[in-house]
Design an enzyme around this catalytic site. Sequence first.
Site, PDB file in Angstrom:
ATOM      1  N   ASN A   1     -27.127 -19.459  10.583  1.00  0.00           N
ATOM      2  CA  ASN A   1     -26.041 -19.871   9.685  1.00  0.00           C
ATOM      3  C   ASN A   1     -24.800 -19.064  10.098  1.00  0.00           C
ATOM      4  O   ASN A   1     -24.705 -17.873   9.818  1.00  0.00           O
ATOM      5  CB  ASN A   1     -26.443 -19.557   8.228  1.00  0.00           C
ATOM      6  CG  ASN A   1     -25.311 -19.833   7.246  1.00  0.00           C
ATOM      7  OD1 ASN A   1     -24.280 -20.374   7.617  1.00  0.00           O
ATOM      8  ND2 ASN A   1     -25.516 -19.451   5.996  1.00  0.00           N
TER       9      ASN A   1
ATOM     10  N   LYS B   1     -21.907 -19.287   9.002  1.00  0.00           N
ATOM     11  CA  LYS B   1     -20.948 -19.129   7.892  1.00  0.00           C
ATOM     12  C   LYS B   1     -19.539 -19.479   8.395  1.00  0.00           C
ATOM     13  O   LYS B   1     -19.413 -20.349   9.240  1.00  0.00           O
ATOM     14  CB  LYS B   1     -21.050 -17.729   7.282  1.00  0.00           C
ATOM     15  CG  LYS B   1     -22.506 -17.393   6.901  1.00  0.00           C
ATOM     16  CD  LYS B   1     -22.656 -16.192   6.035  1.00  0.00           C
ATOM     17  CE  LYS B   1     -24.129 -15.996   5.703  1.00  0.00           C
ATOM     18  NZ  LYS B   1     -24.390 -14.843   4.867  1.00  0.00           N
TER      19      LYS B   1
ATOM     20  N   HIS C   1     -26.796 -22.084  -1.269  1.00  0.00           N
ATOM     21  CA  HIS C   1     -26.655 -20.728  -0.728  1.00  0.00           C
ATOM     22  C   HIS C   1     -26.030 -19.838  -1.803  1.00  0.00           C
ATOM     23  O   HIS C   1     -25.152 -20.280  -2.552  1.00  0.00           O
ATOM     24  CB  HIS C   1     -25.777 -20.764   0.534  1.00  0.00           C
ATOM     25  CG  HIS C   1     -25.846 -19.481   1.289  1.00  0.00           C
ATOM     26  ND1 HIS C   1     -25.159 -18.363   0.896  1.00  0.00           N
ATOM     27  CD2 HIS C   1     -26.547 -19.136   2.395  1.00  0.00           C
ATOM     28  CE1 HIS C   1     -25.435 -17.371   1.744  1.00  0.00           C
ATOM     29  NE2 HIS C   1     -26.275 -17.821   2.663  1.00  0.00           N
TER      30      HIS C   1
ATOM     31  N   GLU D   1     -33.678 -16.278  -0.138  1.00  0.00           N
ATOM     32  CA  GLU D   1     -32.620 -15.361   0.283  1.00  0.00           C
ATOM     33  C   GLU D   1     -32.158 -14.531  -0.916  1.00  0.00           C
ATOM     34  O   GLU D   1     -31.268 -14.967  -1.656  1.00  0.00           O
ATOM     35  CB  GLU D   1     -31.415 -16.139   0.813  1.00  0.00           C
ATOM     36  CG  GLU D   1     -31.677 -16.945   2.060  1.00  0.00           C
ATOM     37  CD  GLU D   1     -30.415 -17.086   2.910  1.00  0.00           C
ATOM     38  OE1 GLU D   1     -30.506 -16.875   4.109  1.00  0.00           O
ATOM     39  OE2 GLU D   1     -29.340 -17.392   2.365  1.00  0.00           O
TER      40      GLU D   1
ATOM     41  N   GLY E   1     -26.127  -9.888   4.074  1.00  0.00           N
ATOM     42  CA  GLY E   1     -24.946  -9.226   4.620  1.00  0.00           C
ATOM     43  C   GLY E   1     -24.856  -7.753   4.270  1.00  0.00           C
ATOM     44  O   GLY E   1     -23.801  -7.143   4.411  1.00  0.00           O
TER      45      GLY E   1
ATOM     46  N   SER F   1     -30.227 -10.196   5.989  1.00  0.00           N
ATOM     47  CA  SER F   1     -30.211  -9.063   6.927  1.00  0.00           C
ATOM     48  C   SER F   1     -31.350  -9.103   7.953  1.00  0.00           C
ATOM     49  O   SER F   1     -31.889  -8.066   8.341  1.00  0.00           O
ATOM     50  CB  SER F   1     -30.231  -7.732   6.170  1.00  0.00           C
ATOM     51  OG  SER F   1     -29.056  -7.602   5.379  1.00  0.00           O
TER      52      SER F   1
ATOM     53  N   GLY G   1     -27.969 -14.894   9.321  1.00  0.00           N
ATOM     54  CA  GLY G   1     -26.512 -14.896   9.262  1.00  0.00           C
ATOM     55  C   GLY G   1     -25.922 -14.061  10.380  1.00  0.00           C
ATOM     56  O   GLY G   1     -25.894 -14.480  11.544  1.00  0.00           O
TER      57      GLY G   1
HETATM   58  P1  13P Z   1     -27.198 -12.129   6.828  1.00  0.00           P
HETATM   59  O1  13P Z   1     -28.267 -12.370   7.878  1.00  0.00           O
HETATM   60  O2  13P Z   1     -25.858 -11.813   7.402  1.00  0.00           O
HETATM   61  O3  13P Z   1     -27.658 -11.142   5.806  1.00  0.00           O
HETATM   62  O4  13P Z   1     -27.004 -13.524   6.069  1.00  0.00           O
HETATM   63  C1  13P Z   1     -28.129 -14.202   5.624  1.00  0.00           C
HETATM   64  C2  13P Z   1     -27.712 -15.518   5.130  1.00  0.00           C
HETATM   65  O5  13P Z   1     -26.986 -15.619   4.159  1.00  0.00           O
HETATM   66  C3  13P Z   1     -28.191 -16.696   5.860  1.00  0.00           C
HETATM   67  O6  13P Z   1     -27.926 -17.864   5.156  1.00  0.00           O
END
Ligand code: 13P
Length: 257
Positions: free
Chosen positions: A9, A11, A101, A169, A175, A215, A236
């Site tokens: 993802n 983002k 999400h 999640e 993040g 993460s 992410g």
């Molecule tokens: P991170 O891997 O940056 O923590 O994000 C996870 C996420 O939100 C995937 O959709």
Amino acid sequence: MVHQHLIANFKMNLLDSEIRNYVSQLSQSDVLKKPRPVHLKIGLAPSSPYLLSCQAQLSKTSSTLDLYAQNISQATQGAHTGEVSAQQMRDCGAQGSIIGHSERRSLHHETPEILVQKMEALNQFKMRAIYCLGEETTDLSDQNLDQLLKEQVDILRDFPSTQLIIAYEPKWAIGTGREAEPQHIHRVSTYIRQHLVNLYGQERALNIPLLYGGSVNAKNLSPILDLENINGALVGSASLDLDHFIALIELFINANL
Ligand code: 13P
């Protein structure tokens, strides 16, 4: 056999030239050139303006990567300035979309009612949903966490299980560099699976891929993939670096061979 997924993802990151480079190098990487079992799926969710160029890049290299949108409108067409419908996303190459999400639930105030409408829009166009759920904080009692998960799973009731991927999640792990412990993921994923059995029956529930996100990186992915009820990961920040994502793909394929 339940499909296993590793999905990036992106983002709101990367520009067209960066995404094209990424997809072109990924498609030509050794790890993707090697044949892999068909139940191992690798996917990308770029920002919607870049779906078409990703699709063009993938068909040039005959790559078997899945493409997803990060969001769709709950409306299917009409006067919704700035929105993009499920059908338009499909037209641009997306097989499905991330839904629910935590960033959309909290920053864009998406309610369960809106999520149901989005799932209906996906269903109307025979698209897959990567439905995200999970708790916001670490201080919920077991009972409150189970109740929250149950409510989040219950809205899936009318969506066809064959088009569903679920991503657990926890918001506090997204993040933050602070992934959930495998024991916690195991407890939650077992609860979600059991509740899916209640909703869909054993056979269909066991075929719904259940991913973990929050993460994920090359140091913590393997023990997560070893968990009984986990069938992959939604990644992410670690997916933004191509070498890191390739390392994750290698771990993912080796874990599932
Ligand atoms: P991170 O891997 O940056 O923590 O994000 C996870 C996420 O939100 C995937 O959709």
